[in-house]
Design an enzyme around this catalytic site. Structure first.
Site, PDB file in Angstrom:
ATOM      1  N   CYS A 297      40.423  41.217  30.782  1.00  0.00           N
ATOM      2  CA  CYS A 297      41.554  41.197  29.631  1.00  0.00           C
ATOM      3  C   CYS A 297      40.978  41.444  28.463  1.00  0.00           C
ATOM      4  O   CYS A 297      41.535  41.977  27.225  1.00  0.00           O
ATOM      5  CB  CYS A 297      42.369  40.163  29.775  1.00  0.00           C
ATOM      6  SG  CYS A 297      41.932  38.509  29.452  1.00  0.00           S
TER       7      CYS A 297
ATOM      8  N   GLN B 113      49.586  41.517  29.923  1.00  0.00           N
ATOM      9  CA  GLN B 113      48.356  41.873  30.353  1.00  0.00           C
ATOM     10  C   GLN B 113      48.459  42.137  31.932  1.00  0.00           C
ATOM     11  O   GLN B 113      47.757  43.261  32.327  1.00  0.00           O
ATOM     12  CB  GLN B 113      47.385  40.592  30.225  1.00  0.00           C
ATOM     13  CG  GLN B 113      46.018  40.936  30.640  1.00  0.00           C
ATOM     14  CD  GLN B 113      45.212  41.827  29.831  1.00  0.00           C
ATOM     15  OE1 GLN B 113      45.268  41.643  28.637  1.00  0.00           O
ATOM     16  NE2 GLN B 113      44.696  42.929  30.208  1.00  0.00           N
TER      17      GLN B 113
ATOM     18  N   ARG C  56      53.528  34.675  20.708  1.00  0.00           N
ATOM     19  CA  ARG C  56      52.191  34.361  21.180  1.00  0.00           C
ATOM     20  C   ARG C  56      52.100  32.756  20.802  1.00  0.00           C
ATOM     21  O   ARG C  56      51.956  32.457  19.608  1.00  0.00           O
ATOM     22  CB  ARG C  56      50.848  34.837  20.899  1.00  0.00           C
ATOM     23  CG  ARG C  56      49.622  34.465  21.391  1.00  0.00           C
ATOM     24  CD  ARG C  56      48.503  35.219  20.962  1.00  0.00           C
ATOM     25  NE  ARG C  56      48.436  36.491  21.906  1.00  0.00           N
ATOM     26  CZ  ARG C  56      47.288  36.899  22.389  1.00  0.00           C
ATOM     27  NH1 ARG C  56      45.961  36.535  21.648  1.00  0.00           N
ATOM     28  NH2 ARG C  56      47.186  37.823  23.259  1.00  0.00           N
TER      29      ARG C  56
ATOM     30  N   ARG D 158      47.346  48.480  27.614  1.00  0.00           N
ATOM     31  CA  ARG D 158      48.300  47.494  26.956  1.00  0.00           C
ATOM     32  C   ARG D 158      49.431  48.219  26.178  1.00  0.00           C
ATOM     33  O   ARG D 158      50.702  47.787  26.016  1.00  0.00           O
ATOM     34  CB  ARG D 158      47.523  46.552  26.132  1.00  0.00           C
ATOM     35  CG  ARG D 158      46.583  45.798  27.060  1.00  0.00           C
ATOM     36  CD  ARG D 158      47.324  44.691  27.560  1.00  0.00           C
ATOM     37  NE  ARG D 158      48.167  43.892  26.694  1.00  0.00           N
ATOM     38  CZ  ARG D 158      47.868  42.694  26.088  1.00  0.00           C
ATOM     39  NH1 ARG D 158      46.816  42.196  26.082  1.00  0.00           N
ATOM     40  NH2 ARG D 158      48.887  42.074  25.469  1.00  0.00           N
TER      41      ARG D 158
ATOM     42  N   HIS E  89      50.312  35.580  30.893  1.00  0.00           N
ATOM     43  CA  HIS E  89      50.194  36.510  29.895  1.00  0.00           C
ATOM     44  C   HIS E  89      50.605  37.755  30.780  1.00  0.00           C
ATOM     45  O   HIS E  89      50.192  38.609  31.111  1.00  0.00           O
ATOM     46  CB  HIS E  89      48.673  36.779  29.632  1.00  0.00           C
ATOM     47  CG  HIS E  89      48.224  37.636  28.566  1.00  0.00           C
ATOM     48  ND1 HIS E  89      49.015  38.378  27.746  1.00  0.00           N
ATOM     49  CD2 HIS E  89      47.116  37.897  27.924  1.00  0.00           C
ATOM     50  CE1 HIS E  89      48.774  38.935  26.708  1.00  0.00           C
ATOM     51  NE2 HIS E  89      47.360  38.816  26.947  1.00  0.00           N
TER      52      HIS E  89
ATOM     53  N   ASP F  96      38.193  36.324  33.493  1.00  0.00           N
ATOM     54  CA  ASP F  96      38.319  36.133  32.267  1.00  0.00           C
ATOM     55  C   ASP F  96      37.616  35.072  31.460  1.00  0.00           C
ATOM     56  O   ASP F  96      36.709  34.576  32.366  1.00  0.00           O
ATOM     57  CB  ASP F  96      40.118  35.396  32.240  1.00  0.00           C
ATOM     58  CG  ASP F  96      40.824  35.370  30.999  1.00  0.00           C
ATOM     59  OD1 ASP F  96      40.240  35.727  29.974  1.00  0.00           O
ATOM     60  OD2 ASP F  96      42.021  34.600  31.059  1.00  0.00           O
TER      61      ASP F  96
END
Ligand code: CP
Ligand code: NVA
Length: 297
Positions: A254, A138, A108, A282, A135, A214
């Site tokens: 998310c 996700q 990340r 996830r 991402h 988001d």
């Protein structure tokens, strides 16, 4: 159900959704469902997963850690500040050394170019655990959540309202593989690259099967807070906007959420919210991804 001859994810990286073909994305979702039903299958005994995270994380860090443990392996947290890389050791040398200890690494970081460097120098599979650009883990969880609720993905209408974030980029790219359509509503200057975007959030939400948003301030954008709040204010997901979607429509986010900013608390915690199933997925999609990248399936 696909068999192992149809796909070949073993040894590969997942840096962008475009690294996948449709059959591979479907195989990840199918295996995720199998692992959700039988969570303790030890597909990866003794496997080592490195977690190199330069940014905060709750879900990604813990779902990867719990997931590899459930598969019989172990996660090793690699905070950059504790590694020699923060004292000047190069990324290529770090990646080459870590590849001798680990079987797979999730990274990340801010710049997507840095993740690509990991992909270039590591000799083990590298997973994008979020960059400023994408991402993908996700998006896989979101697609699974939609498939769970709707029954299929083909022809599903997904509305995105708000910032054209990394999550949107991956969600839209995965839609191109799996057959759902994403229409985004974002203000001028906040559009996601390559995503069909309209200006009016009501136009995107009208008749949608799923409505997604988001944070308005992604990690690394903290200095732009005032400007972003001003521009994105008309894009808040509230009950009035959700009322325009299909009667069965549900909401994804998310997380982490900022109730009262990108979505109201009523929407986030109301009966049409699927955010906790989404967060749980996830775990399942990442376990499936790990098993496939490491050739256990
Ligand atoms: N959605 C998500 O990636 O959450 P974290 O930042 O907590 O990992
Ligand atoms: N767009 C957000 C997602 C967090 C999971 C960010 O990049 O901070």
């Amino acid at each position: 159900m696909l068999n192992s001859l149809d796909i070949s994810l073993a040894g590969r990286d997942l840096l962008r959704i475009s690294d996948l073909v449709p059959a591979e994305a479907e195989a990840i979702l199918d295996l995720a469902v199998e692992l959700r039903e039988q969570p303790k299958q030890p597909l990866l005994p003794g496997a080592t997963l490195g977690l190199y995270f330069s940014k905060h994380s709750t879900r990604t860090r813990v779902s990867f850690s719990a997931g590899i443990a459930q598969l019989g392996g172990v996660a090793i947290a690699l905070s950059p500040e504790e590694l020699q890389i923060s004292r000047g050791e190069s990324l290529p040398d770090t990646a080459r050394a870590l590849s001798r200890y680990l079987d797979v690494i999730a990274v990340r970081t801010h710049a997507h170019a840095e993740l690509e460097e990991w992909g270039e120098w590591a000799t083990i599979p590298v997973i994008n655990a979020l960059t400023a650009d994408e991402h993908p883990c996700q998006a896989l969880a979101d697609a699974l959540t939609i498939r769970d609720r709707v029954g299929s993905l083909e022809g599903v209408r997904v509305a995105w309202v708000g910032d054209g974030s990394n999550v949107l980029v991956s969600l839209a790219a995965l839609g191109e593989l799996l057959g759902y359509e994403v229409v985004a509503a974002s203000p001028a200057g906040f559009e996601a690259p390559g995503v069909e975007t309209v200006r009016d959030p009501r136009e995107a939400a009208a008749g949608a099967d799923v409505v997604v948003t988001d944070t308005w301030i992604s990690m690394g954008q903290e200095d732009e807070r005032d400007e972003r709040l001003r521009a994105l204010e008309p894009y808040r997901l509230d009950d009035a906007l959700l009322a325009l979607a299909s009667p069965d429509a549900f909401v994804l986010h998310c997380l982490p959420a900022h109730p009262g900013e990108e979505a109201t608390a009523d929407v986030l915690y109301g009966p049409r919210s699927a955010i906790w199933d989404e967060a749980e997925n996830r775990l399942h999609v990442q376990k499936a991804l790990l098993a496939l990248l490491l050739g256990a399936r």
